[in-house]
Scaffold this motif. Structure first.
Motif, short mmCIF file in Angstrom:
data_model
loop_
_atom_site.label_atom_id
_atom_site.label_comp_id
_atom_site.label_asym_id
_atom_site.label_seq_id
_atom_site.Cartn_x
_atom_site.Cartn_y
_atom_site.Cartn_z
N UNK A 341 0.84 -1.20 0.00
CA UNK A 341 0.00 0.00 0.00
C UNK A 341 0.88 1.25 0.00
N UNK A 342 0.72 2.08 -1.03
CA UNK A 342 1.53 3.29 -1.09
C UNK A 342 0.71 4.57 -1.02
N UNK A 343 -0.62 4.43 -1.01
CA UNK A 343 -1.45 5.62 -0.89
C UNK A 343 -2.78 5.23 -0.24
N UNK A 344 -3.27 6.08 0.66
CA UNK A 344 -4.56 5.86 1.31
C UNK A 344 -5.40 7.13 1.18
N UNK A 345 -6.64 6.97 0.72
CA UNK A 345 -7.58 8.08 0.62
C UNK A 345 -8.69 7.89 1.64
N UNK A 346 -9.06 8.99 2.27
CA UNK A 346 -10.18 8.98 3.21
C UNK A 346 -11.19 9.99 2.72
N UNK A 347 -12.37 9.48 2.29
CA UNK A 347 -13.40 10.31 1.67
C UNK A 347 -12.82 11.16 0.54
N UNK A 348 -11.99 10.52 -0.26
CA UNK A 348 -11.46 11.15 -1.46
C UNK A 348 -10.24 12.02 -1.25
N UNK A 349 -9.81 12.19 -0.01
CA UNK A 349 -8.64 13.02 0.29
C UNK A 349 -7.46 12.12 0.65
N UNK A 350 -6.32 12.37 0.03
CA UNK A 350 -5.14 11.57 0.32
C UNK A 350 -4.66 11.88 1.74
N UNK A 351 -4.67 10.85 2.60
CA UNK A 351 -4.29 11.04 4.01
C UNK A 351 -2.98 10.34 4.36
N UNK A 352 -2.43 9.56 3.43
CA UNK A 352 -1.17 8.88 3.71
C UNK A 352 -0.49 8.46 2.42
N UNK A 353 0.83 8.54 2.44
CA UNK A 353 1.63 8.06 1.31
C UNK A 353 2.86 7.32 1.86
#
Length: 582
Positions: A341-353
């Motif tokens: 996992x290299x990217x996480x979106x929360x409700x469409x907003x990138x919250x982690x990379x």
């Protein structure tokens, strides 16, 4: 009255989905994992106002080319206790959200056993300050049983304070399964309160009519299965099974053998209790998914068990899938088996990379949840164990399990009839000290298979009432470790040769630190070093979490509380001396 703003939002969504308007964001050239039909769809994924709009030929002003990367729904932990991470919900979210866990179903019964409603309120408010969907099951057993002393008692009337809270999904694990089966009025009142919501189970080794009686009034989940047979019986009766891979209890490798095409929709993943070191080193629910895949499970099935299955179980209608109208809680990765996992979106907003959070944590007010160790200073005399016979009942630890055995052993005693530790016998003293109301209750017993020598370990983490539990082969070191806990107002301490060797302060209810998880892990590493190198505990044994479960009087077979030995199978106290030697 019609809410015109909502009507406008609904019309805008329809216009975007049909192509009349542009969405806010499009993820281009991605492989979308459809958890409904098990297919992988290649295309563009449109997102607007935090919601999935659709998959297809969408364009937007803000576009991200994923170049063939996979997109899956954010993972859901179907059953966990945040307190076991040893940090606040804010600090926990910093670590697990970047690893792909965007939702947790938590039971705050650890802090509730110490602080009652104040503890539940703290967890609810703290979780609201995170980038995590934090849902809660109200603790059903505070205390777990009436054979121990907790810091609070929560009946149905008190729990009703939070029952209609939007983040409360139902009633937490019913650990007092004899009370449920026998129709205990307190349990019945709580279950009746929860009749319109979900009720979590906790009924290890129940079978047949006893299991039917346990389930009859609405229990619908189980996370305590340790065999495929237990799992299959419960699925056949309509239970969702949360396959646990925590720190002390690791059931995935066994239970995964029982998952098949016919029952996979009834299976989920959970961590239950996972320590911060394992979270940082292994991962969270992403670790469960990767391990299941490595054991031969289809990646799609493993992802379904971490997403849509728990969402359906807990009636979470807006998460767990990638489809029109669902929240855009997404994980992005390149390798479907390695789950990088290299990217996480929360409700469409990138919250982690790349496992780095892109959000700041907010600190909660802890003034109501500290100063919870209420105890007089102890001495070595408090731990003397007078025996009438050298034939005694002993708690035997089973590796990688929180289930114990009750065994009979011949032990050494001194000239005054007191138990005496010996390097030739792997049996040491264990004690639970009431720490909430200074009742001076001390339950003392013996434990085998912990392999401890040359000192003591003490902690305020002892499930579920969280009194002080201490184990050692030296009464002096046991006293030193306990008194250090009293001074720190909770935590973990190792003492050897009459001095403190390492410690971790946990001032929030004696369970959690305000430090970052990385800082807590540094203290744990020092503790673990001393456990292995000073106390000679093997690396294969998780000492601190294993110790904490020795006081849990709802997991078979023999446990210890501040009132003495407790036989979980008969649900009665048990003498340390063997009563019948014939």
């Amino acid at each position: 009255m019609i809410d015109m703003d909502r009507m406008d939002r609904l019309k805008r969504r329809a216009d975007i989905a049909s192509g009349k308007l542009l969405p806010e964001l499009v993820l281009k050239n991605c492989k979308v994992i459809n958890v409904f039909n098990g297919k992988i769809i290649e295309g563009n994924l449109a997102i607007d106002s935090g919601k999935i709009i659709g998959i297809g030929h969408y364009d937007a002003k803000n576009e991200i080319d994923l170049k063939g990367a996979y997109v899956a729904p954010g993972f859901i932990d179907a059953h966990m206790h945040m307190e076991s991470t040893l940090v606040t919900p804010e600090q926990m979210s910093r670590i697990i959200v970047p690893r792909g866990t965007t939702t947790v179903v938590a039971d705050p019964h650890e802090i509730a056993n110490v602080l009652g409603l104040d503890g539940i309120e703290f967890m609810l408010e703290s979780t609201e300050k995170t980038n995590l969907n934090g849902f809660f099951m109200l603790p059903s057993c505070v205390p777990a049983v009436d054979f121990e002393s907790s810091g609070a008692r929560l009946d149905a009337e008190k729990l009703s304070t939070f029952f209609n809270h939007p983040k409360v999904l139902g009633l937490g694990e019913l650990m007092n399964y004899p009370g449920v089966i026998d129709g205990n009025i307190d349990m019945l009142e709580k279950m009746n309160m929860a009749k319109s919501k979900i009720i979590d189970g906790h009924g290890p080794e129940l079978t047949g009519k006893a299991l039917n009686a346990y389930m009859i009034n609405g229990v619908r989940t189980e996370h305590e299965c340790s065999t495929v047979e237990e799992m299959q019986e419960r699925i056949g009766l309509g239970m969702y099974i949360a396959i646990r891979e925590g720190s002390a209890a690791r059931n995935l490798e066994t239970l995964i053998k029982g998952v098949n095409e016919y029952n996979k929709h009834m299976c989920m993943f959970c961590t239950d209790d996972k320590n911060p070191e394992d979270i940082l080193n292994e991962g969270h629910i992403d670790f469960n998914v990767r391990k299941a895949i490595s054991l031969g499970m289809s990646p799609i099935t493993a992802i379904q068990m971490a997403t849509i299955n728990p969402a359906r179980c807990y009636n979470l209608r807006d998460i767990g899938a990638i489809a029109p109208g669902y929240d855009a809680d997404l994980i992005i990765f390149n390798d479907i088996e390695q789950l990088d996992i290299f990217k996480v979106l929360k409700k469409g907003i990138c919250v982690a990379e790349n496992k780095i959070p892109l959000f700041e944590t907010k600190k909660s007010d802890t003034s109501k949840v500290t100063r919870t160790v209420n105890l007089d200073e102890v001495t070595s005399k408090n731990f003397k164990l007078k025996l009438k016979s050298d034939i005694v009942n002993v708690i035997r630890i089973i590796p990688n399990s929180i289930i114990t055995e009750s065994v009979t052993r011949r032990v050494y005693i001194d000239d005054e009839g007191n138990f005496k530790s010996s390097k030739y016998l792997d049996v040491v003293k264990i004690a639970v000290i009431e720490r909430h109301n200074n009742t001076k209750n001390i339950g003392i017993g013996l434990v085998e298979n912990f392999h401890l020598q040359n000192g003591a370990i003490a902690t305020t983490i002892s499930h579920d009432s969280h009194n002080i539990i201490v184990i050692g082969d030296s009464d002096e070191d046991m006293a030193i470790a306990v008194n250090k806990l009293r001074e720190m107002q909770g935590g973990i301490v190792i003492a050897s040769k009459k001095e403190v060797k390492a410690s971790l302060a946990l001032p929030i209810a004696g369970l959690m630190s305000e430090k970052t998880m990385e800082e807590v892990c540094e203290d744990l590493r020092k503790l673990r070093y001393e456990a292995q190198n000073t106390l000679n505990i093997p690396p294969s044994l998780e000492p601190f979490m294993t110790l904490s479960f020795m006081a849990l009087p709802v997991i078979p077979e023999l446990k210890i509380t501040d009132k003495g030995y407790f036989d979980v199978k008969s649900f009665t106290f048990k003498n340390i001396e063997v009563e019948d030697l014939t």
